[in-house]
Each structure stands twice: as C-alpha cells, then as structure tokens.
Scaffold this motif. Sequence first.
Motif, short mmCIF file in Angstrom:
data_model
loop_
_atom_site.label_atom_id
_atom_site.label_comp_id
_atom_site.label_asym_id
_atom_site.label_seq_id
_atom_site.Cartn_x
_atom_site.Cartn_y
_atom_site.Cartn_z
N THR A 25 8.39 10.77 5.27
CA THR A 25 9.14 10.63 4.02
C THR A 25 8.85 9.30 3.35
OG1 THR A 25 10.89 12.05 4.90
CG2 THR A 25 11.46 10.65 3.03
N VAL A 221 16.81 19.35 2.25
CA VAL A 221 15.52 18.80 1.83
C VAL A 221 14.55 18.91 3.00
CG1 VAL A 221 14.24 16.76 1.07
CG2 VAL A 221 16.55 17.17 0.20
N THR A 222 13.34 19.39 2.73
CA THR A 222 12.28 19.50 3.73
C THR A 222 11.06 18.77 3.19
OG1 THR A 222 13.09 21.64 4.49
CG2 THR A 222 10.81 21.06 5.04
N VAL A 223 10.66 17.68 3.84
CA VAL A 223 9.50 16.90 3.41
C VAL A 223 8.34 17.25 4.34
CG1 VAL A 223 8.56 14.61 2.98
CG2 VAL A 223 11.01 15.05 2.62
N VAL A 224 7.33 17.91 3.80
CA VAL A 224 6.18 18.36 4.58
C VAL A 224 5.08 17.32 4.45
CG1 VAL A 224 4.48 20.19 4.91
CG2 VAL A 224 6.81 20.76 4.18
N THR A 271 6.85 17.26 9.74
CA THR A 271 7.78 17.65 8.68
C THR A 271 9.12 16.99 9.00
OG1 THR A 271 6.71 19.78 8.26
CG2 THR A 271 9.02 19.60 7.63
N GLU A 272 9.81 16.50 7.98
CA GLU A 272 11.09 15.84 8.17
C GLU A 272 12.15 16.50 7.31
OE1 GLU A 272 8.91 11.59 9.24
OE2 GLU A 272 10.02 11.76 7.36
N TRP A 273 13.37 16.51 7.81
CA TRP A 273 14.44 17.28 7.17
C TRP A 273 15.67 16.40 6.95
CZ3 TRP A 273 11.76 18.63 11.58
CH2 TRP A 273 10.92 19.74 11.50
N GLY A 285 15.54 24.49 -1.97
CA GLY A 285 14.15 24.39 -1.58
C GLY A 285 13.51 23.04 -1.86
N ALA A 286 14.31 22.01 -2.07
CA ALA A 286 13.78 20.69 -2.41
C ALA A 286 12.86 20.16 -1.32
CB ALA A 286 14.93 19.71 -2.64
N LYS A 287 11.76 19.55 -1.74
CA LYS A 287 10.80 18.94 -0.82
C LYS A 287 10.67 17.44 -1.04
CE LYS A 287 8.20 23.24 -0.24
NZ LYS A 287 8.87 23.51 1.03
N ASP A 288 11.62 16.88 -1.76
CA ASP A 288 11.63 15.46 -2.08
C ASP A 288 13.09 15.02 -2.08
OD1 ASP A 288 11.66 12.95 -3.29
OD2 ASP A 288 10.27 13.49 -4.89
#
Length: 313
Positions: A25, A221-224, A271-273, A285-288
């Motif tokens: 992240t 939030v899921t940061v791939v 991946t961080e959540w 579905g946010a990725k940020d």
Amino acid sequence: MNTGAPGVLLVHAHPDDETITNGVTMAAAVAAGRRVTLVTCTLGEEGEVIPPDLAHLAPDRENRLGPHRIGELAAAMAELGVTDHRFLGGPGRWRDSGMMGAPQNDRPDSLWRSDDDEAAGALAAVIRETRPAVLLTYDPNGGYGHPDHIRAHRIATRAVELAAEPGPAAHRVPRILWTCVPRSAAERALGALRAAGPGRFAGVADLDAIPGVVDDEQVVVTVVGGPREIAAKRAAMRAHATQIDVGEEEVEGVGPVFALSNGLVQPLWTTEWFRLGAGSPPPPGAKDPCAGPEPDEPSAPSAGPAVTPGATP
C-alpha cells in the motif's frame, strides 16, 4: 513525489509492522504521487533478534536493538520510496512495552503507560501538519493483542479527535481504515503452506499468527500489488533483518513467504486489505484507500467535529 493527491498517514507500533502489513500500500501510494507519512510509536527495543551475529543487540544483553532498528526502518522506507517517516514524540520517547503481561508493560516510559493526551497530542500535531485524507492503523485489538498495537489504535483515534478541534490549523481526517486479512485468504494460504511443508523453516504458522483476520465481508479496500510494489515490499522486509527472515523461494499457491523469530513460515502478503474504522466509506470494490469523493477533495482547515471513532475496548 507529491503532486497534491490526497495524502496517507500510517500509525504503527514498531519498525517492521508497517512493511509487513502495509508495504504494498505504501509503495503504491508513493507511485501514485500521494504524500505518505509514517509515524512509528516505539523503536521496538524488546524485539527478539533473529541473526546470531546481531544477538548482542538484544535487550537482555547490550540493549542497543532500538537504535539499530532506526537504521533498519530508514532502509526499508528507502525501498518503498517513503521519505517522511517519524517516531512519535521523537526517537525513543516511548519504549516498546513487550508482549501483554510482560514486566516491560510496567515501565513508566513504555508506550502502554503513555499519557493519552500527550501521545495523541504529538500525533495530532502531525495530522494538522500533513492533513491526510486517510489514516491507516490497527483495529481496537491491535490486530493480535500486543499492548503497543492496542495503544497505537487508541492514540490514533484520540489524535483524530484532537486534530479536528477548532483552531487555525484544525483538520478533520475523512477516513480511518484498519488493516486486516480476509479469513478466506488466510485459510487458503496457510492450507497451501501446510501442503507444501515448511521447507527450511521450523514449521507453519497457524491462523492465530495472522494479525487482523476478519470475515471477508468486512473488507472495504483491497490493494493488489504489482511487480514493482511486491519487489519493494520484499526488499523492505529484508531490510528489517533483525526481525524478519524472508524466504528465498516462492511457494506454489502462496507466493513469497517469511518468518518471524519463532521460525514459523507464513505468507508475505502481496495483496493488502482494510476495513472501515470510521468516516467516509470507500466505494464498493475500492482498490485504493483514498478512493471515493470525500478523501479526493482538497483538505481545508475545519472547525467541525472529528469522524466518530470505532469503539475501543
């Protein structure tokens, strides 16, 4: 680099916590041009030392682990591209409290014994200076019950309130996110590790060793991580050499792995959540962490109320 994009403030207990839980992240936020500020609450003086050639630094020997970990943190942040990293109240103001119930909890200079408003006031000053759109920290249990992680959560929550109090530099943090791991991801990765075997490590960690495991539906939030963010995180974790043993090879179905001083292998999360602690929820579905209209709006001094913090124990 800072292009004026919404900023992120991270509040962590010890050097290495930030990279283990939020390394992807942080690297992604830097790449996006966001201001990234890390506040670490202690030097991690009570950590167990992994490399035998550094064992003399331990608290029961030379007691020089804290100063050494300042250098490890600086090296890790260089790998992630983070240039603004600070210690709460200055380096060594509050000492690592050790695990829950340890005698170190009772030291008057331990973070566990810190005064709420003094510690939170120091963090509130950073909030008013950096004006973040999002604050990232732990849940009320600190992820796994460590006293300093619990204190980091409480200090961050109180600091958000203090920073929003009326005044010329007041700042309301629009969103607080708590780092977490969805239960399905933890169970799947640990199952794959058990099937593959520990390799050169002493064993395989169990679910209780993964901080912040929550039901999947709590994740907002899921940061791939992409290749650059993953490489940066792995390098940053290696920089924390007294505390982290990063595996040389990836494990099929898991990816990169690491172990702490107990020698039990666990996933190195690429991946961080996060789950919502308080404030403006991100879009589905946010990725940020900064996704959504409110954190993207320019911050201006505000005399309004702080976001309502999550309950603390």
